[in-house]
Design a protein around this motif. Structure first.
Motif, PDB file in Angstrom:
ATOM      1  N   GLU A  52       9.247   9.338  11.438  1.00 61.83           N
ATOM      2  CA  GLU A  52       8.931   9.688  10.056  1.00 61.83           C
ATOM      3  C   GLU A  52       9.352   8.579   9.100  1.00 61.83           C
ATOM      4  OE1 GLU A  52      10.674  13.381   9.068  1.00 61.83           O
ATOM      5  OE2 GLU A  52       9.347  14.565  10.352  1.00 61.83           O
TER       6      GLU A  52
ATOM      7  N   VAL B  12       6.946   5.792   9.282  1.00 67.43           N
ATOM      8  CA  VAL B  12       5.730   6.120   8.534  1.00 67.43           C
ATOM      9  C   VAL B  12       5.937   5.864   7.048  1.00 67.43           C
ATOM     10  CG1 VAL B  12       4.220   8.023   7.854  1.00 67.43           C
ATOM     11  CG2 VAL B  12       4.871   7.732  10.256  1.00 67.43           C
ATOM     12  N   HIS B  13       7.135   6.268   6.585  1.00 67.54           N
ATOM     13  CA  HIS B  13       7.438   6.030   5.167  1.00 67.54           C
ATOM     14  C   HIS B  13       7.527   4.543   4.867  1.00 67.54           C
ATOM     15  CE1 HIS B  13       7.825  10.191   4.157  1.00 67.54           C
ATOM     16  NE2 HIS B  13       8.869  10.401   4.970  1.00 67.54           N
TER      17      HIS B  13
ATOM     18  N   ARG C 172       5.887   2.174   6.418  1.00 67.43           N
ATOM     19  CA  ARG C 172       4.523   1.657   6.370  1.00 67.43           C
ATOM     20  C   ARG C 172       3.839   2.021   5.051  1.00 67.43           C
ATOM     21  NH1 ARG C 172       3.943  -2.367   9.958  1.00 67.43           N
ATOM     22  NH2 ARG C 172       4.655  -1.720  12.049  1.00 67.43           N
ATOM     23  N   THR C 173       4.126   3.225   4.647  1.00 66.79           N
ATOM     24  CA  THR C 173       3.553   3.666   3.372  1.00 66.79           C
ATOM     25  C   THR C 173       4.084   2.814   2.221  1.00 66.79           C
ATOM     26  OG1 THR C 173       3.424   5.908   4.248  1.00 66.79           O
ATOM     27  CG2 THR C 173       3.213   5.661   1.869  1.00 66.79           C
TER      28      THR C 173
ATOM     29  N   LEU D  55       2.265  -0.398   1.919  1.00 65.10           N
ATOM     30  CA  LEU D  55       0.973  -0.257   1.252  1.00 65.10           C
ATOM     31  C   LEU D  55       1.140  -0.117  -0.260  1.00 65.10           C
ATOM     32  CD1 LEU D  55      -0.839   2.166   3.721  1.00 65.10           C
ATOM     33  CD2 LEU D  55      -1.238  -0.278   3.426  1.00 65.10           C
ATOM     34  N   ARG D  56       2.274   0.488  -0.625  1.00 69.55           N
ATOM     35  CA  ARG D  56       2.505   0.674  -2.064  1.00 69.55           C
ATOM     36  C   ARG D  56       2.666  -0.653  -2.796  1.00 69.55           C
ATOM     37  NH1 ARG D  56       6.976   4.985  -0.765  1.00 69.55           N
ATOM     38  NH2 ARG D  56       5.680   6.801  -0.314  1.00 69.55           N
TER      39      ARG D  56
ATOM     40  N   GLU E   2       0.995   3.900  -4.679  1.00 69.65           N
ATOM     41  CA  GLU E   2       2.299   3.899  -3.992  1.00 69.65           C
ATOM     42  C   GLU E   2       3.270   4.840  -4.684  1.00 69.65           C
ATOM     43  OE1 GLU E   2       6.005   0.796  -3.293  1.00 69.65           O
ATOM     44  OE2 GLU E   2       4.107   0.077  -4.081  1.00 69.65           O
TER      45      GLU E   2
ATOM     46  N   ASN F 290       2.216   8.384  -4.021  1.00 69.13           N
ATOM     47  CA  ASN F 290       2.501   8.783  -2.630  1.00 69.13           C
ATOM     48  C   ASN F 290       3.990   9.028  -2.397  1.00 69.13           C
ATOM     49  OD1 ASN F 290      -0.146   8.758  -1.803  1.00 69.13           O
ATOM     50  ND2 ASN F 290      -0.096   6.616  -1.116  1.00 69.13           N
ATOM     51  N   ARG F 291       4.814   8.190  -3.040  1.00 69.30           N
ATOM     52  CA  ARG F 291       6.258   8.369  -2.883  1.00 69.30           C
ATOM     53  C   ARG F 291       6.703   9.693  -3.453  1.00 69.30           C
ATOM     54  NH1 ARG F 291       9.537   3.559  -5.253  1.00 69.30           N
ATOM     55  NH2 ARG F 291       8.374   2.550  -3.557  1.00 69.30           N
TER      56      ARG F 291
ATOM     57  N   ALA G 138       5.441  12.427  -1.134  1.00 62.11           N
ATOM     58  CA  ALA G 138       6.217  12.543   0.105  1.00 62.11           C
ATOM     59  C   ALA G 138       7.573  13.190  -0.154  1.00 62.11           C
ATOM     60  CB  ALA G 138       6.404  11.157   0.734  1.00 62.11           C
TER      61      ALA G 138
END
Length: 649
Positions: free
Chosen positions: A451, A454-455, A457-458, A461-462, A469, A472-473, A476
């Protein structure tokens, strides 16, 4: 009888009748001289007859043992005589008892014939009589197998001087013993009123244990049956454990299973060789290997001990000194194994015994150090080796002639090794259990780590899409955590609860769900406002977090003033104790109201333990029902689902 007839004949033909009347003084003096000479002749003749008769009576320097008496057979050592002959003496080279020149027999006086390693030759003698009115058969048993050369002579009055001679020992093929038995047996048949003299000549390069007993056939068979049963259980258990560990090795590839089987087989073969079973059943026509096998299997056992200890105790290259020490010991054991094929038995057995004791002591100390370092399976390893240390020391002292009753020490060694094998295999089971628990923890951690990745990687992208970004943060964070308290939220709880329940069903370990609700929270909000209500919720979160310490426990806020605790591997008592501490802590916590006054907030809790086959929703419903019962019964209390006991904080 012949001497008595000669004496009567000589008396009848004496030249002078000393009782004849004396006729005159001239004949008196010659007659006196003739009478005195005749009397002197008679006295000399009587002395000669007595000496001749005495020469035909056998001498028994330690008396005779009445074979028909159970008491005397039990006190056989009171009738044993022995003496030691040095290598250079004629007695050491004598081929039968008649060639002994004035032996200096010593009485055993009831003491065991236990002699340390010596180059002397020992002669032992026992006279046995049968005072009963019927003929009898007994067996003389020498209950110590590893003797190089043993000779028995069985002689008796009225028969040929040497009516039986047995030359046997580990330096001759096994069939020379005459009776197929791991120890030495000599049948002693004595007619009614007869006497037999048993003479032994023993020469051996090792210690001399001479446990002698005279037994009736029935008693001998009964004792042999008892020993066969105990030895069968011992060696059968070793074989079963060895095969079981080999199967585990082939199925899992874990090396210490193979080393454990290797250790049990080599140690069992060493005891077989010492006890005489190996020579009797495995190589009865190879006297050389019958002697060499003892130090050979000693060296193999030491090598197996080292390899198993290194693998089981997880000694790796990070422990440099211990690794080098065990590597050196393993190399020495291989050298001793090779030397056992070429060195004389006297030196090989001493070297291997001393090395084996040193190895056992070293591994015992290493096990203690690993235990102190926090390696849990080392506790059972140390306990098993403590038994091995005691048993091996006593067995070695008995084998080298420093302790009597070798058979008793052999049984003690079997008991010590049997207990050690059981504890070692239990330690293996415990080690497997700890590895399994670590695997579950790694699995859980890997899930969390995934997990986090994944964060991450996210987050990468941000960097290129700032607005997306940031959104998404926040998304999440909101998806798994409660923004007010920082605890996990209902979404996270719904995701984790099925996994924990599935794990509980798979492992058979319990899982507990605790629902916590603030008492009279609406009144508090209405009285002091929602701002103070939010502070109270944060204080509740602090209390819950303070009492939930295990990494796999879950704390979540799934409603306004409602919280949930998921406790894996927790039974009813544990869950009730945690709940009671939380309620007590919260009730004792002072809250500063907006008007400066002090107030308190209490909690109510409902608990449920996952049952086999139960779904997550059913578990949640039962915990919720228990929470409502706690509210209905006065609040500030814990209620266990169904018929659980009440727990007041």
């Amino acid at each position: 009888m012949k001497n008595l007839k000669l004496f009567n004949s000589l008396m009848a033909n004496l030249p002078v009748n000393c009782s004849a009347p004396i006729m005159n003084g001239n004949e008196f003096m010659p007659l006196i001289w003739r009478c005195n000479a005749s009397l002197l002749f008679v006295l000399l003749l009587l002395f000669a007859c007595k000496a001749a008769i005495a020469s035909n009576i056998p001498e028994y320097p330690c008396g005779q043992l009445a074979a028909s008496s159970v008491t005397e057979r039990q006190q056989l050592l009171n009738h044993i005589c022995y003496f030691a002959a040095t290598d250079s003496s004629p007695a050491a080279r004598a081929s039968h008892p008649d060639h002994l020149e004035a032996p200096n027999w010593q009485r055993a006086n009831g003491n065991d014939l236990v002699l340390t390693q010596t180059d002397d030759t020992y002669w032992i003698q026992l006279a046995v009589t049968n005072p009963s009115t019927a003929s009898g058969l007994w067996y003389l048993k020498l209950g110590y197998a590893p003797l190089d050369n043993v000779q028995f002579w069985l002689t008796g009055s009225g028969e040929r001087r040497h009516d039986r001679h047995i030359a046997t020992g580990d330096h001759t093929p096994f069939h020379t013993r005459g009776i197929n038995y791991r120890y030495y047996l000599v049948p002693v048949a004595i007619e009614a009123g007869g006497t037999k003299t048993i003479t032994l000549k023993i020469k051996s390069s090792g210690a001399l244990n001479v446990p002698l007993s005279l037994e009736q056939p029935d008693d001998l068979i009964a004792d042999s049956n008892h020993l066969t049963l105990s030895h069968g259980i011992f060696y059968g258990s070793l074989l079963i454990f060895s095969v079981f560990n080999l199967l585990l090795f082939f199925s899992s590839g874990t090396r210490y299973y193979f080393y454990n089987a290797f250790y049990m087989v080599s140690t069992g073969m060493f005891l077989c060789a010492m006890g005489g079973f190996a020579y009797q059943y495995f190589w009865p026509t190879s006297p050389w290997f019958a002697n060499a096998s003892i130090p050979i299997f000693q060296a193999l056992s030491a090598l197996a001990i080292i390899l198993f200890g290194r693998s089981f105790l997880e000694i790796d290259n990070r422990q440099k000194f211990t690794t080098r020490l065990l590597t050196s010991l393993a190399s020495i054991s291989v050298v001793l194994l090779i030397m056992a094929f070429v060195l004389p038995y006297t030196y090989a057995i001493k070297l291997n015994t001393l090395f084996g004791l040193f190895t056992i002591g070293t591994l015992f100390i290493i096990g203690l150090l690993r235990w102190r370092q926090g390696y849990a399976p080392a506790k059972w390893y140390v306990l098993s080796w403590s038994l091995m240390v005691v048993g091996t020391c006593i067995y070695a002292l008995a084998a080298f002639g420093y302790l009597a009753d070798f058979l008793a020490q052999e049984m003690l060694m079997h008991s010590a090794i049997g207990a050690q094998i059981v504890l070692l295999n239990y330690a293996i089971v415990q080690r497997w259990r700890l590895l399994h628990e670590k695997l579950l923890e790694v699995e859980y951690s890997a899930k969390h780590e995934l997990e986090l990745k994944v964060h991450e990687r996210t987050a990468q992208l941000r960097d290129t899409m700032h607005d997306l970004e940031r959104a998404n943060r926040k998304l999440a964070e909101l998806s798994t955590h409660d923004s007010l308290t920082g605890l996990h939220n209902r979404r996270f709880l719904d995701a984790m609860l099925p996994d924990i329940c599935a794990e509980s069903r798979r492992t058979g370990k319990p899982a507990a769900l605790v629902l916590v609700d603030a008492d009279h929270f609406k009144t508090l909000n209405d009285t002091w406002g929602h701002g103070f209500g939010d502070e109270c919720l944060q204080k509740i979160a602090d209390v819950l977090t303070r009492h939930i310490r295990r990494p796999r426990d879950v704390v979540a806020r799934f409603g306004g003033e409602e919280f949930a605790l998921v406790l894996p591997n927790t039974e009813e008592i544990g869950a009730l104790n945690v709940s009671a501490r939380i309620l007590a802590d919260m009730a004792a916590t002072e809250l500063n109201a907006p008007d400066g006054s002090k107030t308190h907030l209490t909690l109510s809790a409902g608990l449920a333990i996952l049952t086999p086959g139960e779904s997550e929703s059913a578990l949640f419903a039962r915990a919720d029902d228990a929470l409502y019962r706690a509210k209905a019964r006065g609040r500030n209390r814990s209620e266990l689902s169904d018929s659980g006991p009440d727990i007041d904080p």
